[in-house]
Design an enzyme around this catalytic site. Structure first.
Site, PDB file in Angstrom:
ATOM      1  N   HIS A 231      -7.526   8.749  10.185  1.00  0.00           N
ATOM      2  CA  HIS A 231      -7.746   9.043   8.757  1.00  0.00           C
ATOM      3  C   HIS A 231      -8.538   7.982   8.015  1.00  0.00           C
ATOM      4  O   HIS A 231      -8.892   8.166   6.862  1.00  0.00           O
ATOM      5  CB  HIS A 231      -6.416   9.261   8.039  1.00  0.00           C
ATOM      6  CG  HIS A 231      -5.700   7.977   7.724  1.00  0.00           C
ATOM      7  ND1 HIS A 231      -4.861   7.366   8.618  1.00  0.00           N
ATOM      8  CD2 HIS A 231      -5.718   7.176   6.636  1.00  0.00           C
ATOM      9  CE1 HIS A 231      -4.377   6.257   8.087  1.00  0.00           C
ATOM     10  NE2 HIS A 231      -4.879   6.104   6.884  1.00  0.00           N
TER      11      HIS A 231
HETATM   12  C1  UD1 Z   1      -5.029   6.641   1.378  1.00  0.00           C
HETATM   13  C2  UD1 Z   1      -5.134   5.126   1.283  1.00  0.00           C
HETATM   14  C3  UD1 Z   1      -5.069   4.519   2.680  1.00  0.00           C
HETATM   15  C4  UD1 Z   1      -3.835   4.990   3.421  1.00  0.00           C
HETATM   16  C5  UD1 Z   1      -3.767   6.524   3.403  1.00  0.00           C
HETATM   17  C6  UD1 Z   1      -2.455   6.966   3.993  1.00  0.00           C
HETATM   18  C7  UD1 Z   1      -6.495   4.232  -0.553  1.00  0.00           C
HETATM   19  C8  UD1 Z   1      -7.800   3.669  -0.931  1.00  0.00           C
HETATM   20  N1  UD1 Z   1      -6.397   4.725   0.692  1.00  0.00           N
HETATM   21  O1  UD1 Z   1      -6.168   7.108   2.092  1.00  0.00           O
HETATM   22  O2  UD1 Z   1      -5.011   3.103   2.579  1.00  0.00           O
HETATM   23  O3  UD1 Z   1      -3.901   4.535   4.738  1.00  0.00           O
HETATM   24  O4  UD1 Z   1      -3.828   6.979   2.056  1.00  0.00           O
HETATM   25  O5  UD1 Z   1      -2.494   8.288   4.378  1.00  0.00           O
HETATM   26  O6  UD1 Z   1      -5.590   4.232  -1.336  1.00  0.00           O
HETATM   27  N2  UD1 Z   1      -6.162  14.901   0.264  1.00  0.00           N
HETATM   28  C9  UD1 Z   1      -5.606  16.163   0.264  1.00  0.00           C
HETATM   29  N3  UD1 Z   1      -4.280  16.269  -0.031  1.00  0.00           N
HETATM   30  C10 UD1 Z   1      -3.495  15.211  -0.343  1.00  0.00           C
HETATM   31  C11 UD1 Z   1      -4.083  13.949  -0.368  1.00  0.00           C
HETATM   32  C12 UD1 Z   1      -5.401  13.805  -0.062  1.00  0.00           C
HETATM   33  O7  UD1 Z   1      -6.280  17.153   0.549  1.00  0.00           O
HETATM   34  O8  UD1 Z   1      -2.283  15.400  -0.593  1.00  0.00           O
HETATM   35  C13 UD1 Z   1      -7.584  14.769   0.634  1.00  0.00           C
HETATM   36  C14 UD1 Z   1      -8.527  14.831  -0.558  1.00  0.00           C
HETATM   37  O9  UD1 Z   1      -9.686  15.494  -0.142  1.00  0.00           O
HETATM   38  C15 UD1 Z   1      -8.837  13.376  -0.808  1.00  0.00           C
HETATM   39  C16 UD1 Z   1      -8.779  12.769   0.593  1.00  0.00           C
HETATM   40  O10 UD1 Z   1      -7.770  13.500   1.258  1.00  0.00           O
HETATM   41  O11 UD1 Z   1     -10.072  13.178  -1.431  1.00  0.00           O
HETATM   42  C17 UD1 Z   1      -8.472  11.287   0.631  1.00  0.00           C
HETATM   43  O12 UD1 Z   1      -7.267  10.992  -0.075  1.00  0.00           O
HETATM   44  P1  UD1 Z   1      -7.036   9.531  -0.720  1.00  0.00           P
HETATM   45  O13 UD1 Z   1      -5.641   9.424  -1.203  1.00  0.00           O
HETATM   46  O14 UD1 Z   1      -8.109   9.234  -1.679  1.00  0.00           O
HETATM   47  O15 UD1 Z   1      -7.275   8.569   0.486  1.00  0.00           O
HETATM   48  P2  UD1 Z   1      -6.660   8.596   1.954  1.00  0.00           P
HETATM   49  O16 UD1 Z   1      -7.766   8.758   2.913  1.00  0.00           O
HETATM   50  O17 UD1 Z   1      -5.522   9.543   1.991  1.00  0.00           O
HETATM   51  N1  UDP Z   2       3.135  10.021   9.461  1.00  0.00           N
HETATM   52  C1  UDP Z   2       3.840  11.215   9.281  1.00  0.00           C
HETATM   53  N2  UDP Z   2       3.222  12.387   9.603  1.00  0.00           N
HETATM   54  C2  UDP Z   2       1.968  12.458  10.100  1.00  0.00           C
HETATM   55  C3  UDP Z   2       1.259  11.221  10.286  1.00  0.00           C
HETATM   56  C4  UDP Z   2       1.868  10.037   9.939  1.00  0.00           C
HETATM   57  O1  UDP Z   2       4.994  11.191   8.853  1.00  0.00           O
HETATM   58  O2  UDP Z   2       1.467  13.558  10.359  1.00  0.00           O
HETATM   59  C5  UDP Z   2       3.796   8.756   9.102  1.00  0.00           C
HETATM   60  C6  UDP Z   2       3.797   7.724  10.196  1.00  0.00           C
HETATM   61  O3  UDP Z   2       4.897   7.908  11.051  1.00  0.00           O
HETATM   62  C7  UDP Z   2       3.853   6.431   9.403  1.00  0.00           C
HETATM   63  C8  UDP Z   2       3.079   6.751   8.154  1.00  0.00           C
HETATM   64  O4  UDP Z   2       3.038   8.176   8.050  1.00  0.00           O
HETATM   65  O5  UDP Z   2       5.174   6.122   9.045  1.00  0.00           O
HETATM   66  C9  UDP Z   2       1.685   6.206   8.257  1.00  0.00           C
HETATM   67  O6  UDP Z   2       0.901   6.736   7.252  1.00  0.00           O
HETATM   68  P1  UDP Z   2      -0.667   6.862   7.357  1.00  0.00           P
HETATM   69  O7  UDP Z   2      -1.096   6.871   8.767  1.00  0.00           O
HETATM   70  O8  UDP Z   2      -1.044   8.029   6.519  1.00  0.00           O
HETATM   71  O9  UDP Z   2      -1.169   5.570   6.568  1.00  0.00           O
HETATM   72  P2  UDP Z   2      -1.291   4.005   6.914  1.00  0.00           P
HETATM   73  O10 UDP Z   2      -0.044   3.532   7.530  1.00  0.00           O
HETATM   74  O11 UDP Z   2      -2.501   3.841   7.788  1.00  0.00           O
HETATM   75  O12 UDP Z   2      -1.565   3.405   5.577  1.00  0.00           O
END
Ligand code: UD1
Ligand code: UDP
Length: 394
Positions: A231
């Site tokens: 991601h």
């Molecule tokens: C964010 C965090 C990242 C973290 C990740 C965990 C920042 C800058 N990034 O990244 O550090 O590792 O969360 O998962 O804060 N979207 C949906 N549904 C949702 C949420 C997001 O469709 O419920 C889609 C949208 O198109 C959105 C994209 O995902 O634009 C990215 O979401 P965003 O929260 O901006 O960043 P992440 O890549 O999720």
């Molecule tokens: N996780 C989850 N479901 C998924 C993928 C990840 O519950 O489909 C959990 C995972 O076990 C961990 C956390 O989400 O506890 C990690 O989140 P993510 O990978 O989104 O973000 P990061 O840790 O890189 O910020």
């Protein structure tokens, strides 16, 4: 003592479960927690599922900021968080990790003098092209109490000028001109206390075995499989890197089944950043299970049963270590350096041949030793005790 906890992204909601659980078990008479969800993640399978499953209280506020550019998203959060803090007047704001929700909480709170507790402090990738690196540095330097999960985190803070002696003890000093020895933003206190995610993984591991059927549902009971997650924006938003990662997954799937719960960001970008041919290969392969994001209990069950984990996620890297599984990290560097130093994870970046080599390495040399790096599973109680102590002397 009153704390306002900010959550927003999936991993923060999961982390908050550990603290909320510890409050409910030991501190209901002494700590009031007000939960603020920024709304950064909002799909049911990125947010609500964790409240239902992990027993996290319903948020007291939801700011519903949704998705937007970094600036717009962070600004909207700051506005809502400031308003909430002015209304609630907490003793501390608690911030997790390194997302935009963390940054917004840090800037909003610091400007109106609400002391910040940063959980997961001190981690560094030394790569400022990552939004998370900016967020975590900003948050650490606005904090009053910093809880670092690893020794590397402690060392990083020391290097940046936080007062820590050669034994790793915070040499918290009385601030110049101050008559008290209370920690402040100018005189912060650092603790090395273990990882709150380790608390959660230990607590929920057996519950996951009992309450989920994902292994049976996906027909994985007798099938070795690789668990993969992708991601990171540096991977999803770059067609060359995303394609290289999927090429390696397609190649590996000929040898070992692949399970890939897709983050919504990745689900969206696969469509524009992979060729139609590659998309067909992935979606039509009987050896690749592309599934929607799973719940935390399901994720733990998958991690426990997987042969190997491939990921660019911070949390999933660590959990593969907690459950004693080798991990191929799809990034050029990691904040969790200890898991690489112990030989249990390999940095393969988004490089097809390095990923395949790492797979081969772990097939020939499955890791057997996983030293204790992440504490004793009671980081949450330690943190709450320190917050209570600091609050009592201020
Ligand atoms: C964010 C965090 C990242 C973290 C990740 C965990 C920042 C800058 N990034 O990244 O550090 O590792 O969360 O998962 O804060 N979207 C949906 N549904 C949702 C949420 C997001 O469709 O419920 C889609 C949208 O198109 C959105 C994209 O995902 O634009 C990215 O979401 P965003 O929260 O901006 O960043 P992440 O890549 O999720
Ligand atoms: N996780 C989850 N479901 C998924 C993928 C990840 O519950 O489909 C959990 C995972 O076990 C961990 C956390 O989400 O506890 C990690 O989140 P993510 O990978 O989104 O973000 P990061 O840790 O890189 O910020």
């Amino acid at each position: 003592m009153k704390i306002v906890t900010i959550i927003g992204a999936r991993p923060q909601i999961i982390k908050a479960a550990a603290l909320s659980r510890a409050i409910k078990t030991h501190y209901t008479d002494r700590i009031q927690e007000v939960l603020v969800h920024t709304g950064q993640h909002y799909d049911d399978n990125m947010s609500q599922v964790f409240f239902d499953e992990l027993g996290i209280p319903h948020p007291d506020y939801n700011l519903h900021v949704g998705s937007a550019s970094h600036g717009v998203q962070t600004a909207r959060m700051m506005e809502g968080i400031e308003e909430t803090l002015l209304k609630e007047l907490p003793d501390f704001i608690v911030l997790y990790g390194d997302t935009n929700s963390t940054l917004a909480g840090a800037v909003a709170a610091a400007k109106i003098h609400v002391p910040i507790v940063h959980i997961e402090a001190g981690l560094r990738s030394f790569n400022k092209s990552m939004p998370e690196e900016i967020n975590r540095i900003m948050c650490d330097h606005c904090s009053t109490l910093l809880f670092t999960p690893t020794k590397a985190g402690l060392e990083n803070l020391k290097r940046e000028g936080f007062p820590i002696d050669e034994n790793g003890v915070s040499t918290f000093r009385q601030a110049q001109g101050s008559t008290t020895a209370t920690p402040t933003i100018d005189n912060p206190k650092v603790y090395h206390c273990g990882d709150i995610m380790y608390d959660n993984s230990m607590h929920f591991a057996s519950i996951a075995e009992e309450k989920t059927d994902i292994i049976q549902r996906l027909d994985l009971a007798d099938k070795p499989f690789i668990l993969a997650t992708i991601h990171r924006d540096s991977n999803t938003d770059n067609p060359e890197r995303l394609s290289a990662i999927f090429k390696s997954l397609i190649q590996l799937s000929e040898e070992c089944h692949v399970v890939l719960p897709l983050h919504p960001r990745t689900a969206k970008l696969i469509k524009t950043n992979l060729s139609e041919d590659q998309q067909k290969q992935i979606f039509n392969s009987p050896n690749i299970s592309l599934i929607p994001p799973v719940s935390f209990l399901e994720m733990i069950a998958l991690e426990r049963h997987a042969q190997l984990v491939m990921t660019d996620s911070g949390g999933v890297q660590k959990e593969s270590y907690f459950f004693k599984k080798p991990c191929i990290i799809l990034r050029p560097e990691t904040e969790w350096v200890e898991i690489v130093q112990t030989g249990n994870a390999i940095l393969a970046d988004a490089d097809e041949s390095r990923i395949i080599q790492a797979w081969q390495h772990f097939k020939d040399n499955p890791p057997t030793t996983f030293p204790e790096i992440f504490g004793d599973g009671h980081a949450a109680e330690f943190m709450l005790e320190q917050m209570l102590f600091t609050n009592a002397i201020k």
